[in-house]
Design an enzyme around this catalytic site. Structure first.
Site, PDB file in Angstrom:
ATOM      1  N   GLY A 264       0.813  -1.203   0.000  1.00  0.00           N
ATOM      2  CA  GLY A 264       0.000   0.000   0.000  1.00  0.00           C
ATOM      3  C   GLY A 264       0.847   1.254   0.000  1.00  0.00           C
ATOM      4  N   ASN A 268       9.618   4.969   4.209  1.00  0.00           N
ATOM      5  CA  ASN A 268      11.023   5.356   4.131  1.00  0.00           C
ATOM      6  C   ASN A 268      11.256   6.747   4.728  1.00  0.00           C
ATOM      7  OD1 ASN A 268      11.298   3.057   2.159  1.00  0.00           O
ATOM      8  ND2 ASN A 268      10.136   4.482   0.885  1.00  0.00           N
ATOM      9  N   GLU A 301       1.576   6.010   7.339  1.00  0.00           N
ATOM     10  CA  GLU A 301       2.988   6.079   6.959  1.00  0.00           C
ATOM     11  C   GLU A 301       3.696   7.240   7.652  1.00  0.00           C
ATOM     12  OE1 GLU A 301       4.062   3.508   5.495  1.00  0.00           O
ATOM     13  OE2 GLU A 301       2.047   2.754   5.083  1.00  0.00           O
ATOM     14  N   HIS A 304       4.623   6.338  11.189  1.00  0.00           N
ATOM     15  CA  HIS A 304       5.787   5.447  11.276  1.00  0.00           C
ATOM     16  C   HIS A 304       7.075   6.214  11.556  1.00  0.00           C
ATOM     17  CE1 HIS A 304       4.757   1.321  10.678  1.00  0.00           C
ATOM     18  NE2 HIS A 304       4.197   1.465   9.486  1.00  0.00           N
ATOM     19  N   GLU A 323       4.022  -2.192  13.134  1.00  0.00           N
ATOM     20  CA  GLU A 323       2.809  -2.167  12.323  1.00  0.00           C
ATOM     21  C   GLU A 323       1.528  -2.160  13.161  1.00  0.00           C
ATOM     22  OE1 GLU A 323       2.818  -1.294   9.455  1.00  0.00           O
ATOM     23  OE2 GLU A 323       4.820  -1.762   8.705  1.00  0.00           O
TER      24      GLU A 323
END
Length: 875
Positions: A264, A268, A301, A304, A323
């Site tokens: 998905g 990074n 994201e 994260h 996660e």
């Protein structure tokens, strides 16, 4: 069956023999022969050890140690392993030159090309396809990356971290850019993108006053479809500061949307790379669900950055640490942005549809696995969705204040670390004093716990006794289960709909509205209860369990009408519907009759304008065919399940028809499209009602759907009308599908919706149609989105045709997987998950599914990814 390679085991973990403190990369991009020069600053942790660096399909072109080229007798190199036998016992510099072919990389791992651009995907083990490395998450390095490319082909050069020097290379048509990431990170977070892309740019000022430059890159001409994603990003950044005290730490934050992506999105550091379906949205091409998904994945994201990047996982067994925790965070964000009650129901629907079958089948594994063959196969609903539920239970047990103190300590103590589940839980114990040793079983014990509840009320003594018994079925490798710590949020509903007070509770730890179930069976005695209560258990779905309670139809209707907990109001309606559906599918119910209690409950919600429209829509959506099959559990006949569901929907329309029509008409006013929760909720209710009415086959309802399809000014309403025609397998769908395709033939993401609808029509001719679409110009087997839309849609959404009694559906998917496995093993392996419940089918289908699986397992040169899934599915 081909023998699998030796598995990786949590018990075998050992720290790396070497640290790589700094990585200097010089990536000279070329379509067929990219050269990568890697300078690795390596520090041994011991003495006398050979250095082993892993690779994957690499070609070594040069090797130096401390500036001196190594002779052939000093190392051995294969495409998958570089071994340097005699390295110094002191820090040293190893220089590696590799050559890779991005254009030939159909696995979409490492460095590859997507619609003319270069991009990377390194989680979990893609960096080893770029250079030889200690490609494991506990090796944290500071990266500097120089990217070089033809300027005309790739005017944009992006990397991790902050931008540095950039410019043209004299005497050439090439240019370069240098990116520096000051934060040590594992190799799976490395990224680069190079290409000719459009951009939407903005900025964000952090809570400490720092300005961060933001950019979202996409194909030229699609910039306007990135605006909602940019808005979601800025809201995510502010929310994380407010909710968790987390501030962004670099000067820039870039997102790139690509069309060829196995996952998905990828977090990074400073350079998120996204599947474009989770970035691009406008009213004409995206549905309300798409908008919500963009918002949620953008947030996931970004979050994260702290739960995954600043604090990463020690090894891949700890994957849930980043996660599951981050899913919980993005769920909380979306709940605050939208309706908390509706979001909770939607998340539980997803959990029950995707994770419960995994927990109940051959692919079951703990939230933290203890063994794996291919880590790419453990990016699962158990790790993500159940992992999030475990974090949510932790918050329920500790309370919001205690949970926040534990999270603050986790960020403070482990910033810059590669952490473990034990590290995580220790922070909450140290912050609150709570003993979490039994709670930790949620990370190590697979399976969905089942709770049986039984209540007894004594009017004379004003005493209510509630007995709760827990059990967890055996799962692969875990035949015996221990009792879990299960927080059960509850209320005792009195005759007037209000929660009853009680003088005291004994027999279990009861704190506020939470019962802590810790033994195999406990009886909680409530004293001073004034009237017979209707127990409302597991409010807000406080634990990922299956609850069995012998509630009467009258009590369930009462809950639908009166329970102050929205989730349990919804669940009571689902329970009523499921009873009718299971009885109809197994021969125990009346054909075509809806239980009066169910009609009463649904009608009460339909008519109650005080309730959110989105909540009313959720209640009116009865369990799916897959839900019913899961509830039956064995000897499932998908045709009988589909017939039972069809009969019940017809009966509901027969009973509530005029009221459904009245709601549909009342919600049909003209207004400008907005993706906000309130407007989306109105559309959800109106389209749910339309879908029910179309299921009746009445000409008026079908005409209304056709009219809505033809006149809708947004994709949500247009697609909902088309889906209603398709799911009822009505002939009107054919011309509508053709019209839809012609209108959007140049928009791949919209055509994914078309492919999925074509594949999900519950009609015998659908398999032939799906096979034909494999050769359609709008389908490309090289693109994971197209594959998931067509073949994945058929296998996961079309219960009757995938599970055809003649086995043709199974054979089709098996043939496709075997062909795809040669090019993209990750996507092929994930398609096989559709077979996870094959043992629950009736004998004829069960035999056909097994034959298809065994044919896959016997195929030569099967990838490790697909071999792992098929082996475990057959085990």
């Amino acid at each position: 069956m081909k023998a699998a390679e030796a598995p990786f085991r949590l018990a075998d973990y050992a720290p790396p023999a070497f640290d790589i403190t700094h990585v200097d990369l010089d990536v000279r991009l070329d379509r067929a022969a990219t050269r990568v020069f890697a300078k690795l600053s390596i520090r041994p942790r011991g003495t006398g050890r050979a250095l082993e660096l892993v690779g994957d399909e690499l070609a070594l072109a040069g090797l130096k140690l401390d500036g001196t080229p190594l002779g052939a007798d000093a190392f051995t190199a294969t495409p998958s392993l570089l071994t340097v036998s005699n390295v110094p016992d002191r820090p040293f510099l190893l220089e590696i030159e590799t050559v890779i072919d991005p254009s030939a990389n159909t696995k979409l791992m490492g460095l590859y090309r997507s619609t003319g651009a270069y991009c990377t995907q390194c989680e979990a083990e893609g960096f080893r396809r770029i250079t030889y490395f200690l490609d494991r998450p506990d090796v944290l390095s500071v990266y500097t990356t120089r990217i070089e490319a033809e300027k005309s082909e790739a005017p944009l050069l992006l990397g991790n971290g902050n931008p540095g020097a950039h410019g043209d290379i004299p005497g050439t048509s090439r240019h370069f850019a240098i990116w520096q990431d000051p934060f040590p990170k594992p190799s799976y977070l490395f990224a680069l993108v190079a290409g000719d892309l459009g951009a939407v740019k903005d900025s964000f000022t952090t809570m400490s006053g720092r300005k961060v430059d933001l950019a979202i890159y996409c194909e030229h001409g699609k910039e306007a479809r990135c605006l909602y994603a940019m808005d979601a990003l800025k809201r995510s950044m502010r929310w994380d500061e407010t909710a968790f005290g987390r501030e962004y730490d670099l000067d820039v934050f870039n997102i790139v949307a690509v069309s060829d992506f196995n996952m998905g999105a990828m977090e990074n550091k400073g350079l998120n790379i996204f599947n474009d379906k989770y970035v691009l949205a406008d009213p004409n091409t995206a549905t309300d669900i798409d908008y919500a998904n963009v918002e949620g994945v953008i947030a996931h994201e970004y979050f994260h950055n702290w739960t995954g990047n600043r604090i990463t996982c020690r090894d891949w067994f700890q994957l849930c640490l980043k996660e599951g925790l981050t899913v919980f965070r993005d769920q909380e964000f979306s709940s605050d942005m939208r309706s908390r009650a509706v979001k909770r129901i939607a998340d539980v629907r997803t959990l029950q549809a995707r994770q419960f079958p995994e927990d109940g089948g051959p692919l079951a594994h703990p939230v933290r696995p203890e063994i794996y063959h291919e880590i790419s196969n453990f990016y699962t609903p158990t790790v993500y969705e159940k992992g999030a539920e475990v974090v949510r239970m932790l918050q329920t047990i500790l309370g919001e204040d205690g949970f926040r103190r534990g999270m603050d300590l986790y960020f403070e103590r482990h910033d810059g670390d590669a952490a473990t589940i034990e590290d995580f839980l220790a922070c909450f114990t140290d912050a609150t004093g709570e003993d979490l040793s039994q709670f930790a079983l949620w990370y190590s014990q697979a399976g969905t716990p089942q709770i049986a509840a039984r209540g007894e009320f004594d009017a004379k003594t004003r005493r209510y006794r509630l007995t709760l018994a827990q059990s967890t079925p055996a799962t692969p490798g875990q035949p015996i289960k221990r009792p879990m710590q299960i927080p059960i949020r509850f209320g005792l509903i009195g005759p007037n709909g209000e929660d009853l007070a009680f003088a005291s509770a004994s027999g279990a730890r009861v704190e506020g509205d939470v019962i802590h179930l810790t033994s195999a069976s406990q009886t909680v005695t409530f004293e001073g209860v004034s009237a017979r209560p209707v127990p409302s258990l597991l409010r807000g779905f406080s634990a990922p369990v299956r609850l069995a309670i012998d509630a009467s139809a009258e009590d369930l209707v009462f809950q639908v009408r009166a329970d102050r907990d929205p989730f349990n109001r919804w669940q009571a309606a689902q329970t009523l519907a499921m009873r009718s559906l299971v009885a109809g599918a197994t021969g125990g119910g009346e054909s075509g009759a809806a239980e009066p209690a169910l009609v009463d409950a649904l009608g009460a919600v339909l008519d109650d304008e005080r309730l959110e429209p989105a909540f009313r829509a959720q209640v009116l959506q009865i369990p799916s065919e897959a839900d019913i099959a899961r509830e039956i559990g064995e000897n499932v006949d998908p045709d009988a399940v589909a017939a039972s569901r069809r009969r019940l929907r017809l009966a509901i329309v027969s009973s509530l028809g005029p009221r459904l029509l009245a709601v549909h008409t009342a919600l049909g006013g003209e207004q400008a499209y907005s993706p906000d929760a309130a407007n989306a909720g109105v559309r959800a209710l109106r389209n749910t009602v339309l879908d029910l009415m179309v299921a009746s086959g009445s000409r008026a309802a079908v005409g209304a759907a056709v009219w809505q399809f033809e006149t809708a000014d947004n994709m949500t309403d247009r697609l909902a009308a088309l889906a209603a025609l398709c799911h009822a397998a009505l002939p009107e769908r054919l011309s509508a599908l053709h019209t839809f395709h012609e209108a959007y033939r140049n928009d791949a993401l919209v055509l994914d919706k078309w492919l999925t609808l074509e594949a999900s029509v519950p009609a015998p001719e659908t398999l032939h149609r799906v096979k034909a679409l494999l050769h359609h110009p709008s389908f490309a087997a090289s693109n994971p989105n197209r594959v998931r839309a067509l073949v994945g849609g058929f296998a996961s959404l079309n219960q009757t045709q995938f599970n055809r009694a003649d086995g043709a559906g199974y054979d089709f998917v098996a043939d496709f997987v075997l062909d795809l496995d040669r090019r993209n093993p990750q996507t092929a392996a994930r398609l096989l998950v559709a077979f996870r419940s094959w043992r629950s089918m009736e004998p004829v289908r069960r035999a056909a599914a097994e034959a298809a699986l065994r044919r896959i397992a016997a195929a030569p040169k099967l990838s490790p990814d697909t071999l792992d899934i098929v082996t475990r599915t057959l085990a």
